[in-house]
Design a protein around this motif. Structure first.
Motif, PDB file in Angstrom:
ATOM      1  N   ASP A  72       7.164   0.762   3.788  1.00 11.88           N
ATOM      2  CA  ASP A  72       8.362   1.116   3.024  1.00 11.88           C
ATOM      3  C   ASP A  72       7.979   2.077   1.902  1.00 11.88           C
ATOM      4  O   ASP A  72       8.024   1.756   0.704  1.00 11.88           O
ATOM      5  CB  ASP A  72       9.022  -0.147   2.456  1.00 11.88           C
ATOM      6  CG  ASP A  72      10.412   0.136   1.888  1.00 11.88           C
ATOM      7  OD1 ASP A  72      10.884   1.285   2.026  1.00 11.88           O
ATOM      8  OD2 ASP A  72      11.013  -0.783   1.304  1.00 11.88           O
ATOM      9  N   HIS A  73       7.588   3.275   2.326  1.00 10.35           N
ATOM     10  CA  HIS A  73       7.134   4.313   1.390  1.00 10.35           C
ATOM     11  C   HIS A  73       7.225   5.649   2.114  1.00 10.35           C
ATOM     12  O   HIS A  73       7.485   5.695   3.318  1.00 10.35           O
ATOM     13  CB  HIS A  73       5.700   4.032   0.950  1.00 10.35           C
ATOM     14  CG  HIS A  73       5.393   4.467  -0.461  1.00 10.35           C
ATOM     15  ND1 HIS A  73       5.689   5.732  -0.931  1.00 10.35           N
ATOM     16  CD2 HIS A  73       4.814   3.807  -1.493  1.00 10.35           C
ATOM     17  CE1 HIS A  73       5.298   5.823  -2.192  1.00 10.35           C
ATOM     18  NE2 HIS A  73       4.777   4.661  -2.565  1.00 10.35           N
ATOM     19  N   PHE A  74       6.998   6.754   1.366  1.00 12.09           N
ATOM     20  CA  PHE A  74       6.971   8.059   2.021  1.00 12.09           C
ATOM     21  C   PHE A  74       5.553   8.597   2.153  1.00 12.09           C
ATOM     22  O   PHE A  74       5.341   9.711   2.641  1.00 12.09           O
ATOM     23  CB  PHE A  74       7.850   9.078   1.258  1.00 12.09           C
ATOM     24  CG  PHE A  74       7.409   9.344  -0.157  1.00 12.09           C
ATOM     25  CD1 PHE A  74       6.429  10.285  -0.436  1.00 12.09           C
ATOM     26  CD2 PHE A  74       7.989   8.666  -1.215  1.00 12.09           C
ATOM     27  CE1 PHE A  74       6.031  10.536  -1.735  1.00 12.09           C
ATOM     28  CE2 PHE A  74       7.606   8.921  -2.520  1.00 12.09           C
ATOM     29  CZ  PHE A  74       6.621   9.852  -2.780  1.00 12.09           C
ATOM     30  N   VAL A  75       4.567   7.800   1.721  1.00 13.10           N
ATOM     31  CA  VAL A  75       3.163   8.205   1.814  1.00 13.10           C
ATOM     32  C   VAL A  75       2.336   6.970   2.143  1.00 13.10           C
ATOM     33  O   VAL A  75       2.716   5.842   1.815  1.00 13.10           O
ATOM     34  CB  VAL A  75       2.702   8.850   0.477  1.00 13.10           C
ATOM     35  CG1 VAL A  75       2.735   7.823  -0.651  1.00 13.10           C
ATOM     36  CG2 VAL A  75       1.301   9.438   0.594  1.00 13.10           C
ATOM     37  N   CYS A  76       1.209   7.169   2.818  1.00 16.28           N
ATOM     38  CA  CYS A  76       0.301   6.061   3.123  1.00 16.28           C
ATOM     39  C   CYS A  76      -0.464   5.688   1.860  1.00 16.28           C
ATOM     40  O   CYS A  76      -1.437   6.349   1.485  1.00 16.28           O
ATOM     41  CB  CYS A  76      -0.662   6.460   4.239  1.00 16.28           C
ATOM     42  SG  CYS A  76       0.147   6.668   5.839  1.00 16.28           S
ATOM     43  N   ASP A  77      -0.002   4.648   1.196  1.00 13.77           N
ATOM     44  CA  ASP A  77      -0.517   4.218  -0.097  1.00 13.77           C
ATOM     45  C   ASP A  77      -1.289   2.906   0.088  1.00 13.77           C
ATOM     46  O   ASP A  77      -0.969   2.129   0.999  1.00 13.77           O
ATOM     47  CB  ASP A  77       0.669   4.008  -1.044  1.00 13.77           C
ATOM     48  CG  ASP A  77       0.315   4.319  -2.480  1.00 13.77           C
ATOM     49  OD1 ASP A  77      -0.362   5.334  -2.701  1.00 13.77           O
ATOM     50  OD2 ASP A  77       0.735   3.567  -3.374  1.00 13.77           O
ATOM     51  N   PRO A  78      -2.294   2.620  -0.755  1.00 12.30           N
ATOM     52  CA  PRO A  78      -3.115   1.426  -0.528  1.00 12.30           C
ATOM     53  C   PRO A  78      -2.349   0.118  -0.617  1.00 12.30           C
ATOM     54  O   PRO A  78      -2.612  -0.804   0.157  1.00 12.30           O
ATOM     55  CB  PRO A  78      -4.179   1.520  -1.630  1.00 12.30           C
ATOM     56  CG  PRO A  78      -3.611   2.437  -2.649  1.00 12.30           C
ATOM     57  CD  PRO A  78      -2.790   3.417  -1.882  1.00 12.30           C
ATOM     58  N   GLY A  79      -1.387   0.018  -1.561  1.00  8.78           N
ATOM     59  CA  GLY A  79      -0.625  -1.224  -1.703  1.00  8.78           C
ATOM     60  C   GLY A  79       0.090  -1.624  -0.432  1.00  8.78           C
ATOM     61  O   GLY A  79      -0.142  -2.719   0.110  1.00  8.78           O
ATOM     62  N   PRO A  80       0.978  -0.755   0.096  1.00  3.76           N
ATOM     63  CA  PRO A  80       1.676  -1.089   1.349  1.00  3.76           C
ATOM     64  C   PRO A  80       0.733  -1.291   2.529  1.00  3.76           C
ATOM     65  O   PRO A  80       0.975  -2.142   3.391  1.00  3.76           O
ATOM     66  CB  PRO A  80       2.588   0.125   1.578  1.00  3.76           C
ATOM     67  CG  PRO A  80       2.815   0.699   0.230  1.00  3.76           C
ATOM     68  CD  PRO A  80       1.532   0.470  -0.504  1.00  3.76           C
ATOM     69  N   LEU A  81      -0.367  -0.525   2.592  1.00  6.83           N
ATOM     70  CA  LEU A  81      -1.307  -0.666   3.704  1.00  6.83           C
ATOM     71  C   LEU A  81      -2.024  -2.014   3.654  1.00  6.83           C
ATOM     72  O   LEU A  81      -2.169  -2.695   4.675  1.00  6.83           O
ATOM     73  CB  LEU A  81      -2.329   0.478   3.680  1.00  6.83           C
ATOM     74  CG  LEU A  81      -1.856   1.814   4.227  1.00  6.83           C
ATOM     75  CD1 LEU A  81      -2.871   2.907   3.932  1.00  6.83           C
ATOM     76  CD2 LEU A  81      -1.610   1.728   5.736  1.00  6.83           C
ATOM     77  N   LEU A  82      -2.477  -2.414   2.460  1.00  5.26           N
ATOM     78  CA  LEU A  82      -3.142  -3.708   2.331  1.00  5.26           C
ATOM     79  C   LEU A  82      -2.185  -4.850   2.645  1.00  5.26           C
ATOM     80  O   LEU A  82      -2.591  -5.882   3.190  1.00  5.26           O
ATOM     81  CB  LEU A  82      -3.702  -3.860   0.910  1.00  5.26           C
ATOM     82  CG  LEU A  82      -4.946  -3.020   0.583  1.00  5.26           C
ATOM     83  CD1 LEU A  82      -5.258  -3.074  -0.896  1.00  5.26           C
ATOM     84  CD2 LEU A  82      -6.153  -3.485   1.394  1.00  5.26           C
ATOM     85  N   ALA A  83      -0.908  -4.653   2.327  1.00  8.00           N
ATOM     86  CA  ALA A  83       0.085  -5.688   2.607  1.00  8.00           C
ATOM     87  C   ALA A  83       0.315  -5.873   4.105  1.00  8.00           C
ATOM     88  O   ALA A  83       0.733  -6.946   4.541  1.00  8.00           O
ATOM     89  CB  ALA A  83       1.405  -5.348   1.918  1.00  8.00           C
ATOM     90  N   LEU A  84       0.027  -4.841   4.909  1.00 13.41           N
ATOM     91  CA  LEU A  84       0.228  -4.917   6.353  1.00 13.41           C
ATOM     92  C   LEU A  84      -0.961  -5.522   7.092  1.00 13.41           C
ATOM     93  O   LEU A  84      -0.874  -5.788   8.292  1.00 13.41           O
ATOM     94  CB  LEU A  84       0.504  -3.519   6.927  1.00 13.41           C
ATOM     95  CG  LEU A  84       1.831  -2.865   6.549  1.00 13.41           C
ATOM     96  CD1 LEU A  84       1.950  -1.500   7.198  1.00 13.41           C
ATOM     97  CD2 LEU A  84       3.000  -3.748   6.970  1.00 13.41           C
ATOM     98  N   SER A  85      -2.072  -5.714   6.403  1.00 10.12           N
ATOM     99  CA  SER A  85      -3.247  -6.292   7.054  1.00 10.12           C
ATOM    100  C   SER A  85      -2.965  -7.730   7.480  1.00 10.12           C
ATOM    101  O   SER A  85      -2.266  -8.477   6.794  1.00 10.12           O
ATOM    102  CB  SER A  85      -4.441  -6.259   6.096  1.00 10.12           C
ATOM    103  OG  SER A  85      -5.531  -6.971   6.632  1.00 10.12           O
ATOM    104  N   CYS A  86      -3.512  -8.116   8.633  1.00  9.70           N
ATOM    105  CA  CYS A  86      -3.276  -9.463   9.167  1.00  9.70           C
ATOM    106  C   CYS A  86      -4.026 -10.542   8.386  1.00  9.70           C
ATOM    107  O   CYS A  86      -3.718 -11.727   8.512  1.00  9.70           O
ATOM    108  CB  CYS A  86      -3.708  -9.530  10.633  1.00  9.70           C
ATOM    109  SG  CYS A  86      -2.766  -8.433  11.693  1.00  9.70           S
ATOM    110  N   ILE A  87      -5.028 -10.132   7.626  1.00  8.66           N
ATOM    111  CA  ILE A  87      -5.760 -11.094   6.809  1.00  8.66           C
ATOM    112  C   ILE A  87      -5.787 -10.585   5.374  1.00  8.66           C
ATOM    113  O   ILE A  87      -5.767  -9.374   5.139  1.00  8.66           O
ATOM    114  CB  ILE A  87      -7.208 -11.289   7.322  1.00  8.66           C
ATOM    115  CG1 ILE A  87      -7.983  -9.966   7.278  1.00  8.66           C
ATOM    116  CG2 ILE A  87      -7.227 -11.892   8.711  1.00  8.66           C
ATOM    117  CD1 ILE A  87      -9.468 -10.128   7.547  1.00  8.66           C
ATOM    118  N   PRO A  88      -5.813 -11.484   4.388  1.00 11.43           N
ATOM    119  CA  PRO A  88      -5.906 -11.036   2.991  1.00 11.43           C
ATOM    120  C   PRO A  88      -7.248 -10.378   2.737  1.00 11.43           C
ATOM    121  O   PRO A  88      -8.267 -10.758   3.319  1.00 11.43           O
ATOM    122  CB  PRO A  88      -5.746 -12.337   2.190  1.00 11.43           C
ATOM    123  CG  PRO A  88      -6.147 -13.433   3.136  1.00 11.43           C
ATOM    124  CD  PRO A  88      -5.749 -12.948   4.511  1.00 11.43           C
TER     125      PRO A  88
END
Length: 323
Positions: free
Chosen positions: A175-191
């Motif tokens: 939910d962004h217009f750029v590949c940002d670390p916050g949204p990407l880390l949130a999509l990881s299957c493990i913390p």
């Protein structure tokens, strides 16, 4: 080796600004105009410094490099955003997403290195005027600029590599217009608290060290300016430094909200607006900030305008009807 053995996600969906088709087209037009103006404004500064020999000084060399950086910076986000406005799928491949992440962050870090260098240049020019020509030579200036670029591009390859090794097994919607670390880390299957912490520490160190260096430089500049006996001299110094401080305030004010903690819980809408401010709005207004308050730059830009008009007139005469 990848933590999960294999990534099932091969592409991400960048939602950008979800809205009706009509609004998407309107946003496409608005951002296209903004993108064109940004390239024209910063490109004009680069050409003005290159063509006007009076501007071949460290201060304007740094400004030209900064404008060139802004042109590169905006190209890491806006072209893909424009494509998404007209796209039905809004997808970006796994590799392209992390390449965008790398170049977007590397350009941003380069900016956090160039701004302190510009502040240090003003400190030397105002506080050490007699030694300035020997300390800040053109050769040293170019070497320092090169060091800023190289160091910035070496900061994030390792963190990005470790993020790519996380398992992404779905969902794949950012939910962004750029590949940002916050949204990407949130999509990881493990913390991944270790990666999140390392990104946070790295970002915090870069932001705060460079920001406090700028504050230190301008504290010394302010003390020196207040000792200048003539009001005209104080105005000139404040005008030169005021432009830079305006850019610093706009850029650092926004990135501090975003990257001290990549997953600090900022709502997606706020993240997009803040990211838009420092990645698109700042490059757009920087040429106005620097050119409107700088007499030499305004003269150089007028020369470019006259040169362009002269060239167009000659072309019209040459392409006119022949008897």
């Amino acid at each position: 080796m990848n933590v999960s053995g294999v990534n099932t996600v091969t592409e991400f969906i960048l939602l950008s600004f979800p809205c009706s088709r009509e609004v998407q087209v309107l946003l496409f037009v608005l951002f296209s105009v903004s993108y064109t103006l940004t390239l024209m404004g910063n490109g004009a500064i680069v050409f003005a410094v290159k063509l006007d020999h009076r501007l071949h000084t460290p201060m304007y060399t740094l400004l030209a490099n900064f404008s060139f950086l802004e042109m590169c910076y905006i190209n890491t986000t806006i072209p893909n955003m424009l494509r998404n406005f007209l796209s039905e799928t809004k997808t970006i491949s796994f590799t392209a997403c992390f390449l965008q992440f790398y170049f977007f962050f590397s350009m941003g870090i380069t900016e956090t290195f160039l701004l302190p260098l510009m502040a240090f240049d003003r400190y030397l020019a105002i506080c050490r005027p007699l030694h300035y020509p020997t300390i800040m030579s053109s050769r040293l200036c170019i070497n320092l600029v090169g060091l800023c670029w190289v160091t910035a591009f070496l900061c994030y390859p390792v963190p990005i590599y470790f993020i790519t090794q996380l398992p992404f097994c779905g969902p794949n919607i950012i939910d962004h217009f750029v590949c940002d670390p916050g949204p990407l880390l949130a999509l990881s299957c493990i913390p991944a608290p270790g990666i999140e912490l390392s990104c946070s520490i790295l970002s915090s160190l870069i932001i705060f060290i460079t920001f406090f260096f700028i504050l230190w430089s301008y504290t010394l500049v302010l003390r020196a300016v207040l000792r200048v006996p003539s009001a005209a001299g104080r105005r000139k110094a404040f005008s030169t430094c005021g432009s830079h401080l305006a850019v610093v305030s706009l850029f650092y004010g926004t990135i501090m909200m975003m990257y001290i903690s990549p997953t600090s819980g900022n709502p997606a809408g706020i993240q997009k607006i803040v990211t838009l401010l420092y990645s698109a709005v700042t490059p757009l207004v920087n040429p106005l900030i620097y050119s409107l308050r700088n007499k030499d730059m305004k003269i150089a830009l007028r020369k470019i305008q006259m040169f362009t008009k002269t060239g167009q007139s000659k072309q019209e005469l040459m392409s006119g009807p022949r008897s």
